[in-house]
Design a protein around this motif. Sequence first.
Motif, PDB file in Angstrom:
ATOM      1  N   GLU A  35      49.604  36.830  54.463  1.00  0.00           N
ATOM      2  CA  GLU A  35      50.885  37.019  53.794  1.00  0.00           C
ATOM      3  C   GLU A  35      51.444  35.715  53.214  1.00  0.00           C
ATOM      4  O   GLU A  35      52.208  35.724  52.266  1.00  0.00           O
ATOM      5  N   LEU A  36      51.070  34.605  53.786  1.00  0.00           N
ATOM      6  CA  LEU A  36      51.566  33.317  53.306  1.00  0.00           C
ATOM      7  C   LEU A  36      50.698  32.704  52.216  1.00  0.00           C
ATOM      8  O   LEU A  36      51.028  31.673  51.654  1.00  0.00           O
ATOM      9  N   SER A  37      49.580  33.325  51.955  1.00  0.00           N
ATOM     10  CA  SER A  37      48.713  32.831  50.900  1.00  0.00           C
ATOM     11  C   SER A  37      49.420  32.962  49.558  1.00  0.00           C
ATOM     12  O   SER A  37      50.148  33.916  49.324  1.00  0.00           O
ATOM     13  N   ASP A  38      49.224  31.985  48.680  1.00  0.00           N
ATOM     14  CA  ASP A  38      49.887  32.091  47.379  1.00  0.00           C
ATOM     15  C   ASP A  38      48.971  32.692  46.311  1.00  0.00           C
ATOM     16  O   ASP A  38      49.238  32.586  45.126  1.00  0.00           O
ATOM     17  N   LEU A  39      47.895  33.323  46.745  1.00  0.00           N
ATOM     18  CA  LEU A  39      47.024  34.016  45.798  1.00  0.00           C
ATOM     19  C   LEU A  39      47.738  35.257  45.288  1.00  0.00           C
ATOM     20  O   LEU A  39      48.233  36.060  46.068  1.00  0.00           O
ATOM     21  N   GLU A  40      47.794  35.404  43.989  1.00  0.00           N
ATOM     22  CA  GLU A  40      48.488  36.555  43.426  1.00  0.00           C
ATOM     23  C   GLU A  40      47.507  37.642  43.013  1.00  0.00           C
ATOM     24  O   GLU A  40      46.520  37.374  42.337  1.00  0.00           O
ATOM     25  N   ASP A  41      47.857  38.855  43.386  1.00  0.00           N
ATOM     26  CA  ASP A  41      46.970  39.991  43.157  1.00  0.00           C
ATOM     27  C   ASP A  41      46.510  40.102  41.710  1.00  0.00           C
ATOM     28  O   ASP A  41      45.329  40.295  41.433  1.00  0.00           O
ATOM     29  N   LYS A  42      47.465  40.010  40.767  1.00  0.00           N
ATOM     30  CA  LYS A  42      47.088  40.267  39.371  1.00  0.00           C
ATOM     31  C   LYS A  42      46.145  39.190  38.839  1.00  0.00           C
ATOM     32  O   LYS A  42      45.224  39.478  38.083  1.00  0.00           O
ATOM     33  N   TRP A  43      46.329  37.944  39.291  1.00  0.00           N
ATOM     34  CA  TRP A  43      45.409  36.889  38.854  1.00  0.00           C
ATOM     35  C   TRP A  43      44.046  37.040  39.498  1.00  0.00           C
ATOM     36  O   TRP A  43      43.013  36.799  38.881  1.00  0.00           O
ATOM     37  N   MET A  44      44.060  37.439  40.754  1.00  0.00           N
ATOM     38  CA  MET A  44      42.783  37.636  41.434  1.00  0.00           C
ATOM     39  C   MET A  44      41.946  38.672  40.706  1.00  0.00           C
ATOM     40  O   MET A  44      40.760  38.485  40.472  1.00  0.00           O
ATOM     41  N   GLN A  45      42.608  39.778  40.330  1.00  0.00           N
ATOM     42  CA  GLN A  45      41.875  40.826  39.610  1.00  0.00           C
ATOM     43  C   GLN A  45      41.406  40.332  38.242  1.00  0.00           C
ATOM     44  O   GLN A  45      40.269  40.585  37.845  1.00  0.00           O
ATOM     45  N   GLN A  46      42.254  39.610  37.549  1.00  0.00           N
ATOM     46  CA  GLN A  46      41.865  39.109  36.215  1.00  0.00           C
ATOM     47  C   GLN A  46      40.681  38.157  36.286  1.00  0.00           C
ATOM     48  O   GLN A  46      39.752  38.234  35.487  1.00  0.00           O
ATOM     49  N   TYR A  47      40.737  37.245  37.219  1.00  0.00           N
ATOM     50  CA  TYR A  47      39.622  36.300  37.362  1.00  0.00           C
ATOM     51  C   TYR A  47      38.353  36.998  37.817  1.00  0.00           C
ATOM     52  O   TYR A  47      37.252  36.655  37.398  1.00  0.00           O
ATOM     53  N   PHE A  48      38.554  37.977  38.702  1.00  0.00           N
ATOM     54  CA  PHE A  48      37.389  38.724  39.161  1.00  0.00           C
ATOM     55  C   PHE A  48      36.722  39.431  37.985  1.00  0.00           C
ATOM     56  O   PHE A  48      35.503  39.368  37.815  1.00  0.00           O
ATOM     57  N   ASP A  49      37.524  40.104  37.151  1.00  0.00           N
ATOM     58  CA  ASP A  49      36.997  40.810  35.976  1.00  0.00           C
ATOM     59  C   ASP A  49      36.228  39.851  35.071  1.00  0.00           C
ATOM     60  O   ASP A  49      35.159  40.166  34.557  1.00  0.00           O
ATOM     61  N   TYR A  50      36.805  38.679  34.908  1.00  0.00           N
ATOM     62  CA  TYR A  50      36.217  37.664  34.038  1.00  0.00           C
ATOM     63  C   TYR A  50      34.881  37.161  34.599  1.00  0.00           C
ATOM     64  O   TYR A  50      33.870  37.113  33.897  1.00  0.00           O
ATOM     65  N   LEU A  51      34.881  36.831  35.879  1.00  0.00           N
ATOM     66  CA  LEU A  51      33.681  36.251  36.487  1.00  0.00           C
ATOM     67  C   LEU A  51      32.586  37.284  36.729  1.00  0.00           C
ATOM     68  O   LEU A  51      31.398  36.951  36.730  1.00  0.00           O
ATOM     69  N   ALA A  52      32.976  38.526  36.960  1.00  0.00           N
ATOM     70  CA  ALA A  52      31.991  39.551  37.320  1.00  0.00           C
ATOM     71  C   ALA A  52      31.348  40.199  36.099  1.00  0.00           C
ATOM     72  O   ALA A  52      30.421  40.995  36.223  1.00  0.00           O
ATOM     73  N   LYS A  53      31.840  39.857  34.938  1.00  0.00           N
ATOM     74  CA  LYS A  53      31.351  40.463  33.696  1.00  0.00           C
ATOM     75  C   LYS A  53      29.835  40.351  33.574  1.00  0.00           C
ATOM     76  O   LYS A  53      29.269  39.294  33.776  1.00  0.00           O
ATOM     77  N   GLY A  54      29.215  41.488  33.241  1.00  0.00           N
ATOM     78  CA  GLY A  54      27.776  41.479  33.028  1.00  0.00           C
ATOM     79  C   GLY A  54      26.956  41.614  34.300  1.00  0.00           C
ATOM     80  O   GLY A  54      25.739  41.749  34.245  1.00  0.00           O
ATOM     81  N   GLY A  55      27.600  41.586  35.461  1.00  0.00           N
ATOM     82  CA  GLY A  55      26.876  41.722  36.724  1.00  0.00           C
ATOM     83  C   GLY A  55      27.119  43.076  37.363  1.00  0.00           C
ATOM     84  O   GLY A  55      27.831  43.913  36.799  1.00  0.00           O
ATOM     85  N   ILE A  56      26.555  43.271  38.537  1.00  0.00           N
ATOM     86  CA  ILE A  56      26.695  44.591  39.169  1.00  0.00           C
ATOM     87  C   ILE A  56      28.087  44.820  39.751  1.00  0.00           C
ATOM     88  O   ILE A  56      28.425  45.911  40.143  1.00  0.00           O
ATOM     89  N   ALA A  57      28.881  43.754  39.795  1.00  0.00           N
ATOM     90  CA  ALA A  57      30.252  43.924  40.297  1.00  0.00           C
ATOM     91  C   ALA A  57      31.260  44.059  39.155  1.00  0.00           C
ATOM     92  O   ALA A  57      32.465  44.077  39.380  1.00  0.00           O
ATOM     93  N   GLU A  58      30.739  44.163  37.934  1.00  0.00           N
ATOM     94  CA  GLU A  58      31.642  44.304  36.790  1.00  0.00           C
ATOM     95  C   GLU A  58      32.500  45.558  36.933  1.00  0.00           C
ATOM     96  O   GLU A  58      31.998  46.625  37.253  1.00  0.00           O
ATOM     97  N   GLY A  59      33.788  45.406  36.703  1.00  0.00           N
ATOM     98  CA  GLY A  59      34.697  46.545  36.757  1.00  0.00           C
ATOM     99  C   GLY A  59      35.149  46.942  38.157  1.00  0.00           C
ATOM    100  O   GLY A  59      35.919  47.880  38.311  1.00  0.00           O
ATOM    101  N   ALA A  60      34.659  46.247  39.163  1.00  0.00           N
ATOM    102  CA  ALA A  60      35.068  46.587  40.534  1.00  0.00           C
ATOM    103  C   ALA A  60      36.547  46.285  40.737  1.00  0.00           C
ATOM    104  O   ALA A  60      37.072  45.323  40.182  1.00  0.00           O
ATOM    105  N   ARG A  61      37.195  47.135  41.507  1.00  0.00           N
ATOM    106  CA  ARG A  61      38.615  46.944  41.807  1.00  0.00           C
ATOM    107  C   ARG A  61      38.752  46.097  43.063  1.00  0.00           C
ATOM    108  O   ARG A  61      38.025  46.287  44.035  1.00  0.00           O
ATOM    109  N   LEU A  62      39.709  45.203  43.027  1.00  0.00           N
ATOM    110  CA  LEU A  62      40.043  44.471  44.241  1.00  0.00           C
ATOM    111  C   LEU A  62      41.134  45.245  44.964  1.00  0.00           C
ATOM    112  O   LEU A  62      42.147  45.580  44.372  1.00  0.00           O
TER     113      LEU A  62
END
Length: 116
Positions: A35-62
């Motif tokens: 709860e004290l982590s400053d990781l923000e959900d929307k950024w985590m998902q955006q970065y995940f989408d960006y980094l996972a592109k083209g791989g088997i985790a592409e489009g996965a929901r966090l």
Amino acid sequence: MHELPVINSILKVVLKHAADNKVKKVVAVHLQVGELSDLEDKWMQQYFDYLAKGGIAEGARLKIERTPVVMKCTDCGFSYVANLKEDKKLACPSCGSERKNMVSGREYFIKNLEAI
Ligand SMILES: [Zn+2]
């Protein structure tokens, strides 16, 4: 931008796990984030989408679950969940001391993967 290296390391674990288990596609990644982590959900998902592109985790929901902050009293050793919204001092409910260490609250880890 601090989400980027975190997501990068999460994705590595996800891909390794997926390869080990021979999955075709990762559909969702369940994360537990303190709860004290400053990781923000929307950024985590955006970065995940960006980094996972083209791989088997592409489009996965966090699926991000916040885990409570746990404190341990340094005077009596009592462990308790800190209610950050209601109690600013976070005094020990057992002895009333305000001296404590944080046991958890800023960590993150992968709880589960949904894959096909
Ligand atoms: Zn105490």
